[in-house]
Design a protein around this motif. Sequence first.
Motif, PDB file in Angstrom:
ATOM      1  N   UNK A  96       0.844  -1.192   0.000  1.00  0.00           N
ATOM      2  CA  UNK A  96       0.000   0.000   0.000  1.00  0.00           C
ATOM      3  C   UNK A  96       0.880   1.243   0.000  1.00  0.00           C
ATOM      4  N   UNK A  97       0.295   2.375  -0.359  1.00  0.00           N
ATOM      5  CA  UNK A  97       1.056   3.632  -0.363  1.00  0.00           C
ATOM      6  C   UNK A  97       1.725   3.832   0.988  1.00  0.00           C
ATOM      7  N   UNK A  98       3.012   4.133   0.955  1.00  0.00           N
ATOM      8  CA  UNK A  98       3.737   4.428   2.192  1.00  0.00           C
ATOM      9  C   UNK A  98       4.169   3.205   2.978  1.00  0.00           C
ATOM     10  N   UNK A  99       3.703   2.037   2.592  1.00  0.00           N
ATOM     11  CA  UNK A  99       4.052   0.823   3.334  1.00  0.00           C
ATOM     12  C   UNK A  99       5.498   0.419   3.034  1.00  0.00           C
ATOM     13  N   UNK A 100       6.155  -0.082   4.088  1.00  0.00           N
ATOM     14  CA  UNK A 100       7.585  -0.386   3.942  1.00  0.00           C
ATOM     15  C   UNK A 100       7.849  -1.767   3.346  1.00  0.00           C
ATOM     16  N   UNK A 101       8.918  -1.838   2.573  1.00  0.00           N
ATOM     17  CA  UNK A 101       9.462  -3.126   2.130  1.00  0.00           C
ATOM     18  C   UNK A 101      10.982  -2.997   2.172  1.00  0.00           C
ATOM     19  N   UNK A 102      11.656  -4.068   2.549  1.00  0.00           N
ATOM     20  CA  UNK A 102      13.117  -4.043   2.585  1.00  0.00           C
ATOM     21  C   UNK A 102      13.674  -4.451   1.225  1.00  0.00           C
ATOM     22  N   UNK A 103      14.750  -3.808   0.838  1.00  0.00           N
ATOM     23  CA  UNK A 103      15.423  -4.150  -0.421  1.00  0.00           C
ATOM     24  C   UNK A 103      16.915  -4.295  -0.153  1.00  0.00           C
ATOM     25  N   UNK A 104      17.483  -5.351  -0.684  1.00  0.00           N
ATOM     26  CA  UNK A 104      18.927  -5.541  -0.627  1.00  0.00           C
ATOM     27  C   UNK A 104      19.491  -5.008  -1.939  1.00  0.00           C
ATOM     28  N   UNK A 111      18.817  -2.030  -7.891  1.00  0.00           N
ATOM     29  CA  UNK A 111      18.604  -0.576  -7.811  1.00  0.00           C
ATOM     30  C   UNK A 111      17.375  -0.166  -8.619  1.00  0.00           C
ATOM     31  N   UNK A 112      17.216  -0.811  -9.776  1.00  0.00           N
ATOM     32  CA  UNK A 112      16.035  -0.486 -10.585  1.00  0.00           C
ATOM     33  C   UNK A 112      14.749  -0.923  -9.878  1.00  0.00           C
ATOM     34  N   UNK A 113      14.816  -2.047  -9.178  1.00  0.00           N
ATOM     35  CA  UNK A 113      13.634  -2.507  -8.440  1.00  0.00           C
ATOM     36  C   UNK A 113      13.290  -1.504  -7.337  1.00  0.00           C
ATOM     37  N   UNK A 114      14.312  -0.956  -6.691  1.00  0.00           N
ATOM     38  CA  UNK A 114      14.097   0.035  -5.622  1.00  0.00           C
ATOM     39  C   UNK A 114      13.464   1.298  -6.192  1.00  0.00           C
ATOM     40  N   UNK A 115      13.990   1.726  -7.338  1.00  0.00           N
ATOM     41  CA  UNK A 115      13.468   2.941  -7.994  1.00  0.00           C
ATOM     42  C   UNK A 115      11.960   2.797  -8.259  1.00  0.00           C
ATOM     43  N   UNK A 116      11.558   1.646  -8.770  1.00  0.00           N
ATOM     44  CA  UNK A 116      10.142   1.448  -9.113  1.00  0.00           C
ATOM     45  C   UNK A 116       9.280   1.306  -7.862  1.00  0.00           C
ATOM     46  N   UNK A 117       9.837   0.677  -6.822  1.00  0.00           N
ATOM     47  CA  UNK A 117       9.063   0.466  -5.589  1.00  0.00           C
ATOM     48  C   UNK A 117       8.691   1.796  -4.942  1.00  0.00           C
ATOM     49  N   UNK A 118       9.522   2.823  -5.187  1.00  0.00           N
ATOM     50  CA  UNK A 118       9.235   4.142  -4.609  1.00  0.00           C
ATOM     51  C   UNK A 118       7.925   4.719  -5.142  1.00  0.00           C
ATOM     52  N   UNK A 119       7.503   4.293  -6.329  1.00  0.00           N
ATOM     53  CA  UNK A 119       6.248   4.800  -6.888  1.00  0.00           C
ATOM     54  C   UNK A 119       5.031   4.269  -6.131  1.00  0.00           C
ATOM     55  N   UNK A 120       5.184   3.126  -5.452  1.00  0.00           N
ATOM     56  CA  UNK A 120       4.004   2.464  -4.873  1.00  0.00           C
ATOM     57  C   UNK A 120       4.136   2.114  -3.403  1.00  0.00           C
ATOM     58  N   UNK A 121       5.265   2.413  -2.792  1.00  0.00           N
ATOM     59  CA  UNK A 121       5.451   2.080  -1.390  1.00  0.00           C
ATOM     60  C   UNK A 121       6.693   2.775  -0.871  1.00  0.00           C
ATOM     61  N   UNK A 122       7.227   2.224   0.191  1.00  0.00           N
ATOM     62  CA  UNK A 122       8.373   2.851   0.846  1.00  0.00           C
ATOM     63  C   UNK A 122       9.523   1.840   0.959  1.00  0.00           C
ATOM     64  N   UNK A 123      10.311   1.701  -0.105  1.00  0.00           N
ATOM     65  CA  UNK A 123      11.412   0.734  -0.049  1.00  0.00           C
ATOM     66  C   UNK A 123      12.529   1.228   0.866  1.00  0.00           C
ATOM     67  N   UNK A 124      12.978   0.361   1.743  1.00  0.00           N
ATOM     68  CA  UNK A 124      14.062   0.693   2.672  1.00  0.00           C
ATOM     69  C   UNK A 124      15.249  -0.200   2.332  1.00  0.00           C
ATOM     70  N   UNK A 125      16.394   0.420   2.148  1.00  0.00           N
ATOM     71  CA  UNK A 125      17.575  -0.365   1.771  1.00  0.00           C
ATOM     72  C   UNK A 125      18.141  -1.033   3.028  1.00  0.00           C
ATOM     73  N   UNK A 126      18.048  -2.351   3.062  1.00  0.00           N
ATOM     74  CA  UNK A 126      18.484  -3.113   4.241  1.00  0.00           C
ATOM     75  C   UNK A 126      19.988  -3.335   4.239  1.00  0.00           C
ATOM     76  N   UNK A 127      20.586  -3.197   3.069  1.00  0.00           N
ATOM     77  CA  UNK A 127      22.028  -3.373   2.926  1.00  0.00           C
ATOM     78  C   UNK A 127      22.395  -3.048   1.492  1.00  0.00           C
ATOM     79  N   UNK A 128      23.615  -2.531   1.294  1.00  0.00           N
ATOM     80  CA  UNK A 128      24.019  -2.147  -0.058  1.00  0.00           C
ATOM     81  C   UNK A 128      25.514  -2.347  -0.234  1.00  0.00           C
TER      82      UNK A 128
END
Length: 364
Positions: A96-104, A111-128
Motif C-alpha cells: 500500500x502507499x507508504x508501506x515499507x518493504x526491505x530491499x537488498x 537498484x532499478x527494483x528500488x526505484x520502481x518500488x518508490x512509486x508504490x510504497x516505501x522501499x528501505x535499503x536493508x544493505x548495499x
Amino acid sequence: MENLKEDSMKMHNFSAGPSIMPAEVFEEASRAILEFNGGGMSLLEISHRSKPFQDVMDEAHALVYELMGLSDDYKVVFLTGGASTQFFQVPMNLLNDGEKALYLETGVWASRAIKEAKFFGNPIIAGSSREANFNFIPKDLNIDPEARYMHITSNNTIYGTQQHWWPDVAMPLVCDMSSDIFSREFPLEKFGLIYAGAQKNMGAAGTTLVVVRKDMLGHVNRTLPTMIDYRTHIDNGSMYNTPPVFPIYVSMLVMRWIKKMGGVKAMEDINEAKAKILYDEIDRNPLFKGTTAVEDRSRMNVCFVMEDPSKEEAFMNLAKANGISGIKGHRSVGGFRASIYNAMPQSSIQVLVDLMRDFEQTNG
Ligand SMILES: *Cc1c(COP(=O)(O)O)cnc(C)c1O
C-alpha cells in the motif's frame, strides 16, 4: 536443418542473456515452428486456445510445480514485460502507499527494483554494496520488522555475485531469480514471490515466470489495472490475453530437459562442479584474478580480469579465434564474464580453461 544446427554448435556461447540453451531444445523448437504436433500447422499460427497449445501451457505450469516442489499454496503464471516489469508490478500488487518493504541493493537490477518500488510504497535499503561496485553481498543488514516483504536478487548477473545464504527474517522474501532460476534448490518456505525473465536460464526472451504464494495477494487497497493484477492471470491460467506462445513453449522444453537431466538438485551439483573448474583456474593462473568476494562468487556468471589489463585484448582475441563468444565483461566491471548457465557443457568451460593455460605459457 539438423545439420545446420550441428554446424553452428561449434561456438562456445558464454553470453549473459539471451544465452545458451540445450541443443535439443533449439532443434525441437525449430521443428515446432515448421509444423507443430503433426497437425500440418506451425506453433506460431495455431490458436492459443486450441488443445495442442493448451497442453503446452498446462505442461509448462505443471513442470514449474514439479521442478520447484511447489504446493497448491503457490500460483504460477507466465507473463510478459520482462523482469523489469516485475520491478513495479510486485510493489503495485503487494504494497500500500507508504508501506515499507526491505530491499537488498546488490546491483543495477536491484537498484532499478528500488526505484520502481518508490512509486508504490516505501522501499528501505536493508544493505548495499554500491560503494564497492557491488562486488560482494552485504551481510550486516538493517531489518525493519514492520516491512511487508524483503526483496533480494538471488544472482547478480552483471557483477557475478550470488546469494549463498538467505536472510533470516520473519517477513516473506520476494526474489528476482532471473539469472539462476532452476540452477539450484532453495528453501521455498521463506519465499512469498519469485520472478524470472526467461532468457537467462530458462528459455527465450519474451516471457517472465512469476510464482506467488496465494496469501501475498489481496492486501493492497489501490485499484489495480486488470493486466497488472496477478489474480487476473492466475484466474485465467496465464491466458487472460494472448500469451507469448513461442517463449512459453521454449521454456516448457527447457524444463522438460532439466527434468530429464535429473531435476534441479542434479543441475545444482553439475553447476557447482562446472563453476569450480573455472574458479580454480582463475585462482591458480597468475595472469588472472576474480573480481568479487570469494564467498559470494556466482556459479552462473563468473567475472574475472587480468592482473595486467593491457593483456586483456590479446586474450580476448585468442578466445574469439577459438570459438568462444560472449565473454566480454559488462562495461561497469570490465574484463571478462563467462556465463555458465544450466545448458553450458563442461567441455566448453574446459576449452576456456585450456586457453587460459595456453595464454599463461605464451604470455606469462
Ligand atoms: C537480465 C536481468 C533483469 C532484466 O530482465 P529483463 O527481462 O530484460 O527485464 C533483471 N534482473 C536480473 C537479475 C537480470 O539478470
